[in-house]
Design an enzyme around this catalytic site. Structure first.
Site, PDB file in Angstrom:
ATOM      1  N   ARG A  55      58.956  -6.375 -79.457  1.00  0.00           N
ATOM      2  CA  ARG A  55      60.118  -6.022 -78.647  1.00  0.00           C
ATOM      3  C   ARG A  55      59.819  -4.991 -77.574  1.00  0.00           C
ATOM      4  O   ARG A  55      60.235  -5.133 -76.427  1.00  0.00           O
ATOM      5  CB  ARG A  55      61.249  -5.471 -79.519  1.00  0.00           C
ATOM      6  CG  ARG A  55      62.130  -6.522 -80.113  1.00  0.00           C
ATOM      7  CD  ARG A  55      62.643  -6.040 -81.451  1.00  0.00           C
ATOM      8  NE  ARG A  55      61.519  -5.920 -82.353  1.00  0.00           N
ATOM      9  CZ  ARG A  55      61.134  -6.882 -83.168  1.00  0.00           C
ATOM     10  NH1 ARG A  55      61.802  -7.980 -83.243  1.00  0.00           N
ATOM     11  NH2 ARG A  55      60.065  -6.746 -83.935  1.00  0.00           N
ATOM     12  N   THR A  56      59.127  -3.932 -77.934  1.00  0.00           N
ATOM     13  CA  THR A  56      58.957  -2.854 -76.962  1.00  0.00           C
ATOM     14  C   THR A  56      58.162  -3.359 -75.767  1.00  0.00           C
ATOM     15  O   THR A  56      58.566  -3.187 -74.612  1.00  0.00           O
ATOM     16  CB  THR A  56      58.268  -1.643 -77.618  1.00  0.00           C
ATOM     17  OG1 THR A  56      59.026  -1.275 -78.778  1.00  0.00           O
ATOM     18  CG2 THR A  56      58.202  -0.468 -76.667  1.00  0.00           C
ATOM     19  N   LYS A  84      34.483  -0.433 -75.807  1.00  0.00           N
ATOM     20  CA  LYS A  84      33.130   0.059 -75.503  1.00  0.00           C
ATOM     21  C   LYS A  84      33.023   1.572 -75.661  1.00  0.00           C
ATOM     22  O   LYS A  84      31.997   2.154 -75.367  1.00  0.00           O
ATOM     23  CB  LYS A  84      32.764  -0.299 -74.057  1.00  0.00           C
ATOM     24  CG  LYS A  84      32.797  -1.779 -73.735  1.00  0.00           C
ATOM     25  CD  LYS A  84      32.370  -1.960 -72.273  1.00  0.00           C
ATOM     26  CE  LYS A  84      32.655  -3.357 -71.775  1.00  0.00           C
ATOM     27  NZ  LYS A  84      32.511  -3.430 -70.302  1.00  0.00           N
ATOM     28  N   ARG A 105      51.565   2.889 -75.827  1.00  0.00           N
ATOM     29  CA  ARG A 105      51.786   2.948 -77.281  1.00  0.00           C
ATOM     30  C   ARG A 105      50.440   3.173 -77.940  1.00  0.00           C
ATOM     31  O   ARG A 105      49.476   2.457 -77.650  1.00  0.00           O
ATOM     32  CB  ARG A 105      52.419   1.660 -77.797  1.00  0.00           C
ATOM     33  CG  ARG A 105      52.386   1.573 -79.314  1.00  0.00           C
ATOM     34  CD  ARG A 105      53.162   0.435 -79.867  1.00  0.00           C
ATOM     35  NE  ARG A 105      54.596   0.689 -79.796  1.00  0.00           N
ATOM     36  CZ  ARG A 105      55.511  -0.033 -80.436  1.00  0.00           C
ATOM     37  NH1 ARG A 105      55.141  -1.058 -81.179  1.00  0.00           N
ATOM     38  NH2 ARG A 105      56.789   0.256 -80.333  1.00  0.00           N
ATOM     39  N   HIS A 133      59.409   7.904 -80.494  1.00  0.00           N
ATOM     40  CA  HIS A 133      59.578   6.635 -79.790  1.00  0.00           C
ATOM     41  C   HIS A 133      60.865   6.799 -78.954  1.00  0.00           C
ATOM     42  O   HIS A 133      61.905   6.243 -79.282  1.00  0.00           O
ATOM     43  CB  HIS A 133      59.717   5.520 -80.827  1.00  0.00           C
ATOM     44  CG  HIS A 133      59.639   4.123 -80.292  1.00  0.00           C
ATOM     45  ND1 HIS A 133      59.643   3.824 -78.941  1.00  0.00           N
ATOM     46  CD2 HIS A 133      59.573   2.929 -80.942  1.00  0.00           C
ATOM     47  CE1 HIS A 133      59.571   2.500 -78.800  1.00  0.00           C
ATOM     48  NE2 HIS A 133      59.526   1.946 -79.991  1.00  0.00           N
TER      49      HIS A 133
END
Ligand code: NCD
Length: 305
Positions: A55-56, A84, A105, A133
């Site tokens: 969703r986000t 890397k 995120r 959040h």
């Protein structure tokens, strides 16, 4: 009120007036959603997703594209140079050359703040470990506001993993800007962190419970959360606690007629599917409010509204 150029790292950085302005802007976006407006045409959003999301990420992407903007980025660090060994600071200093705003995120607390310290463009925190959040809290407030007409004066229960749930922390901070009674309900092992409680205690009437039955009849809003399995230091503890609470039709029998049940989603088994068909279930409508709220936030931070 000017929110152009602002980072959105913690909900604690926002005043009541600013939050009200964001909710009001979301209300305006809600009205013009069907129209083909392109206020962000020529702007780009860089998505840096180091953790899973449905969703986000998709709602940020949809929000940007619906307003005429473009999206670049990754939703899986294994396909970027992070694999890397590139640092977060270097990743940020690279992607900011391609975009006008960054949405990040990351599993570590403090990650969004670090990104904002290195970036010269606005950074939005889409989840920083178990910490916060903030855009979820804005959309949660917008959902309550739309469905109840006001946030002030409500009895709000938050059930579940209050220890590791970042949406819980941001929502609790956000609710401390309002006049609400907050009921925190969780198994004893998953009680809210002391630092969150201390931050809101003087501004909010908070009570802690371990059984949802004890508070159900009082509630206007019940916000259910998933046990955050991936954040448990001890997998054995998750196994012991999982399934500790469950909302089914029977659990809602003593609820107020107009109780709304919210959930940031994804759910596992904490809300049984039989609840979906009841008038209380609001979690999928909440998803739509998420799109609207994120359109409002992007428009404000990028100076389109
Ligand atoms: C939440 C998250 O990622 O913190 N999901 C979301 O963004 N709606 C909740 C969760 O994962 O349980």
């Amino acid at each position: 009120m000017e929110l152009k150029g602002r980072d959105i790292i913690s909900i604690k950085d926002f005043t009541r007036e600013e939050v009200d302005h964001i909710l009001k802007t979301a209300g305006k976006v809600d009205h013009i959603l069907g129209e083909n407006l392109r206020p962000l045409s020529g702007k780009f959003m860089g998505l840096l997703f180091f953790e899973p999301s449905t969703r986000t990420r998709l709602s940020f992407e949809a929000a940007m594209k619906r307003m005429g903007g473009g999206v670049i980025g990754f939703s899986e660090p294994a396909v970027s140079s992070v694999k890397k060994g590139e640092t977060l600071a270097d990743t940020v200093r690279t992607v900011e050359n391609y975009a006008d705003i960054l949405v990040i995120r990351h599993p570590l607390e403090g990650s969004a703040k670090l990104a904002a310290d290195f970036a010269s463009i606005p950074v939005i925190n889409a989840g920083s470990g178990a910490e916060e959040h903030p855009t979820q809290a804005f959309l949660d407030l917008y959902t309550i506001f739309k469905e109840k007409g006001s946030v002030d004066g409500l009895n709000i229960g938050i059930l579940g993993d209050l220890r590791y749930g970042r949406t819980v922390h941001s929502l609790t901070y956000a609710l401390s800007l309002y006049d609400v009674n907050l009921y925190l309900v969780s198994p004893p092992e998953l009680r809210i962190r002391k630092e969150v409680l201390q931050a809101v205690r003087n501004r909010l009437r908070v009570k802690e419970f371990s059984r949802i039955e004890d508070v159900m009849p009082e509630l206007d809003v019940l916000y259910v959360t998933r046990i955050q399995r991936e954040r448990f230091p001890d997998p054995g503890e998750y196994e012991r606690i999982k399934g500790a609470y469950r909302i089914d039709k029977a659990a809602l029998e003593k609820a107020k007629e107009d109780l709304i049940v919210m959930h940031p989603l994804p759910r596992v088994d904490e809300i049984q599917p039989e609840v979906d068909e009841t008038k209380h279930a609001l979690y999928f409508k909440q998803v739509r409010y998420g799109l609207i709220t994120r359109m409002a936030l992007l428009g404000l931070v990028l100076g389109a509204f």
